[in-house]
Design a protein around this motif. Structure first.
Motif, PDB file in Angstrom:
ATOM      1  N   GLU A  11       0.816  -1.210   0.000  1.00  0.00           N
ATOM      2  CA  GLU A  11       0.000   0.000   0.000  1.00  0.00           C
ATOM      3  C   GLU A  11       0.853   1.265   0.000  1.00  0.00           C
ATOM      4  O   GLU A  11       1.716   1.457   0.856  1.00  0.00           O
ATOM      5  N   GLY A  12       0.607   2.105  -0.995  1.00  0.00           N
ATOM      6  CA  GLY A  12       1.284   3.391  -1.036  1.00  0.00           C
ATOM      7  C   GLY A  12       2.691   3.356  -1.588  1.00  0.00           C
ATOM      8  O   GLY A  12       3.303   4.390  -1.763  1.00  0.00           O
ATOM      9  N   VAL A  13       3.223   2.165  -1.838  1.00  0.00           N
ATOM     10  CA  VAL A  13       4.590   2.087  -2.346  1.00  0.00           C
ATOM     11  C   VAL A  13       4.555   1.620  -3.790  1.00  0.00           C
ATOM     12  O   VAL A  13       3.923   0.619  -4.113  1.00  0.00           O
ATOM     13  N   LYS A  14       5.215   2.367  -4.634  1.00  0.00           N
ATOM     14  CA  LYS A  14       5.184   2.023  -6.048  1.00  0.00           C
ATOM     15  C   LYS A  14       6.608   1.884  -6.575  1.00  0.00           C
ATOM     16  O   LYS A  14       7.443   2.767  -6.392  1.00  0.00           O
ATOM     17  N   VAL A  15       6.871   0.764  -7.225  1.00  0.00           N
ATOM     18  CA  VAL A  15       8.162   0.559  -7.888  1.00  0.00           C
ATOM     19  C   VAL A  15       7.929   0.713  -9.374  1.00  0.00           C
ATOM     20  O   VAL A  15       7.023   0.092  -9.929  1.00  0.00           O
ATOM     21  N   SER A  16       8.707   1.575 -10.015  1.00  0.00           N
ATOM     22  CA  SER A  16       8.538   1.701 -11.456  1.00  0.00           C
ATOM     23  C   SER A  16       9.843   1.470 -12.194  1.00  0.00           C
ATOM     24  O   SER A  16      10.923   1.722 -11.670  1.00  0.00           O
ATOM     25  N   ASP A  17       9.716   0.971 -13.385  1.00  0.00           N
ATOM     26  CA  ASP A  17      10.823   0.738 -14.308  1.00  0.00           C
ATOM     27  C   ASP A  17      11.982  -0.047 -13.694  1.00  0.00           C
ATOM     28  O   ASP A  17      13.134   0.381 -13.773  1.00  0.00           O
ATOM     29  N   PRO A  18      11.712  -1.214 -13.077  1.00  0.00           N
ATOM     30  CA  PRO A  18      12.834  -1.992 -12.549  1.00  0.00           C
ATOM     31  C   PRO A  18      13.595  -2.708 -13.666  1.00  0.00           C
ATOM     32  O   PRO A  18      12.969  -3.324 -14.532  1.00  0.00           O
ATOM     33  N   TRP A  19      14.908  -2.588 -13.657  1.00  0.00           N
ATOM     34  CA  TRP A  19      15.707  -3.262 -14.691  1.00  0.00           C
ATOM     35  C   TRP A  19      17.064  -3.668 -14.151  1.00  0.00           C
ATOM     36  O   TRP A  19      17.538  -3.145 -13.149  1.00  0.00           O
ATOM     37  N   ILE A  20      17.653  -4.635 -14.844  1.00  0.00           N
ATOM     38  CA  ILE A  20      18.952  -5.190 -14.460  1.00  0.00           C
ATOM     39  C   ILE A  20      19.892  -5.010 -15.640  1.00  0.00           C
ATOM     40  O   ILE A  20      19.536  -5.336 -16.782  1.00  0.00           O
ATOM     41  N   LEU A  21      21.061  -4.471 -15.360  1.00  0.00           N
ATOM     42  CA  LEU A  21      22.035  -4.274 -16.436  1.00  0.00           C
ATOM     43  C   LEU A  21      22.629  -5.625 -16.832  1.00  0.00           C
ATOM     44  O   LEU A  21      23.160  -6.350 -15.988  1.00  0.00           O
ATOM     45  N   ALA A  22      22.517  -5.959 -18.112  1.00  0.00           N
ATOM     46  CA  ALA A  22      23.072  -7.220 -18.613  1.00  0.00           C
ATOM     47  C   ALA A  22      24.587  -7.222 -18.409  1.00  0.00           C
ATOM     48  O   ALA A  22      25.233  -6.176 -18.429  1.00  0.00           O
ATOM     49  N   ALA A  23      25.140  -8.407 -18.180  1.00  0.00           N
ATOM     50  CA  ALA A  23      26.577  -8.524 -17.932  1.00  0.00           C
ATOM     51  C   ALA A  23      27.103  -9.756 -18.660  1.00  0.00           C
ATOM     52  O   ALA A  23      26.330 -10.644 -19.009  1.00  0.00           O
ATOM     53  N   PRO A  24      28.405  -9.813 -18.905  1.00  0.00           N
ATOM     54  CA  PRO A  24      28.961 -11.010 -19.549  1.00  0.00           C
ATOM     55  C   PRO A  24      28.674 -12.243 -18.679  1.00  0.00           C
ATOM     56  O   PRO A  24      28.542 -12.113 -17.460  1.00  0.00           O
ATOM     57  N   GLU A  45       8.627   4.888  -5.161  1.00  0.00           N
ATOM     58  CA  GLU A  45       7.892   6.056  -4.658  1.00  0.00           C
ATOM     59  C   GLU A  45       7.095   5.678  -3.427  1.00  0.00           C
ATOM     60  O   GLU A  45       6.454   4.626  -3.398  1.00  0.00           O
ATOM     61  N   ASN A  46       7.122   6.530  -2.446  1.00  0.00           N
ATOM     62  CA  ASN A  46       6.298   6.338  -1.251  1.00  0.00           C
ATOM     63  C   ASN A  46       5.111   7.287  -1.338  1.00  0.00           C
ATOM     64  O   ASN A  46       5.227   8.480  -1.087  1.00  0.00           O
ATOM     65  N   ARG A  47       3.978   6.749  -1.716  1.00  0.00           N
ATOM     66  CA  ARG A  47       2.775   7.577  -1.855  1.00  0.00           C
ATOM     67  C   ARG A  47       1.904   7.481  -0.625  1.00  0.00           C
ATOM     68  O   ARG A  47       0.789   7.992  -0.596  1.00  0.00           O
ATOM     69  N   GLY A  48       2.384   6.776   0.375  1.00  0.00           N
ATOM     70  CA  GLY A  48       1.625   6.645   1.612  1.00  0.00           C
ATOM     71  C   GLY A  48       1.902   7.808   2.555  1.00  0.00           C
ATOM     72  O   GLY A  48       2.560   8.784   2.190  1.00  0.00           O
ATOM     73  N   ASP A  49       1.411   7.693   3.785  1.00  0.00           N
ATOM     74  CA  ASP A  49       1.611   8.777   4.743  1.00  0.00           C
ATOM     75  C   ASP A  49       2.575   8.380   5.855  1.00  0.00           C
ATOM     76  O   ASP A  49       2.694   9.066   6.858  1.00  0.00           O
ATOM     77  N   LYS A  50       3.268   7.244   5.676  1.00  0.00           N
ATOM     78  CA  LYS A  50       4.270   6.820   6.657  1.00  0.00           C
ATOM     79  C   LYS A  50       5.607   6.608   5.972  1.00  0.00           C
ATOM     80  O   LYS A  50       5.678   6.247   4.801  1.00  0.00           O
ATOM     81  N   GLU A  51       6.668   6.809   6.753  1.00  0.00           N
ATOM     82  CA  GLU A  51       7.994   6.528   6.219  1.00  0.00           C
ATOM     83  C   GLU A  51       8.099   5.042   5.852  1.00  0.00           C
ATOM     84  O   GLU A  51       7.568   4.196   6.567  1.00  0.00           O
TER      85      GLU A  51
END
Ligand SMILES: [Cu+2]
Length: 152
Positions: A22-35, A48-54
Motif C-alpha cells: 500500500e502506497g509504495v510504487k516501484v517503477s521501471d525496474p531493470w537489471i544491467l546485462a553482464a557477460p 515512490e512512497n505515496r503513503g503517509d508513513k515513512e
C-alpha cells in the motif's frame, strides 16, 4: 487517493499482500546485462512512497541470485566506490531513484546467465516486515554508460 495508489501498486506488484504494498510504487525496474562470467550485476528502479508513513528497505532477495545487497556508488578522490547500505528510508511523498552511478541493487552470483529481455522476480524486504515483489527486465547497457563495479 489511497485507494488509487493501492490499486496501482497491486497492479505492478502482483503476488504481494496489499497491506505491504500500500502506497509504495516501484517503477521501471531493470537489471544491467553482464557477460556470462560476471559474478555481480546491478539492478535499478524508482521507488515512490505515496503513503503517509515513512517506508524503509532493509534488504532484497531473488530466486535468480544467491544474494542481493543494497549499495550506493559514491566518488571519493576521483574514485568511484560502492558502499553497502543496511537500510534506506523514503519519507512520505518522497522517492528513491536507483540509477547508474548511485543507489543500486547489487545482485550477486546469478543462478544462470541472463539475457537481455529476461525477466527476474525481485523482492524488497521492508522495515515493517512487509515485502514487495516485482519483475525486473534485463537490459543491455546504454542508458547511463558503463558502470565499473569495483568491490573492495
Ligand atoms: Cu554494488
Amino acid at each position: 487517493m489511497r485507494f488509487f495508489s493501492a490499486l496501482a501498486a497491486a497492479t505492478l506488484l502482483f503476488a504481494t499482500p496489499l497491506q505491504a504494498a500500500e502506497g509504495v510504487k516501484v517503477s521501471d525496474p531493470w537489471i544491467l546485462a553482464a557477460p556470462p562470467v560476471a559474478q555481480t550485476q546491478a539492478g535499478y528502479m524508482t521507488l515512490e512512497n505515496r503513503g503517509d508513513k515513512e517506508v524503509s528497505i532493509v534488504g532484497a532477495e531473488s530466486p535468480g541470485f544467491a544474494k542481493i545487497e543494497l549499495h550506493e556508488t559514491m566518488v571519493h578522490d576521483g574514485k568511484s566506490m560502492m558502499h553497502p547500505r543496511d537500510r534506506l528510508t523514503v519519507a512520505p511523498g518522497g522517492a528513491l531513484k536507483f540509477a547508474p552511478g548511485g543507489l543500486h541493487l547489487m545482485l550477486i552470483a546469478p543462478q544462470k546467465p541472463l539475457q537481455p529481455k529476461d525477466r527476474v522476480p525481485v523482492t524488497l524486504k521492508l522495515g515493517d516486515g512487509g515485502k514487495l515483489t516485482f519483475e525486473a527486465e534485463v537490459r543491455a547497457g546504454g542508458s547511463g554508460g558503463h558502470e565499473q563495479h569495483m568491490h573492495h
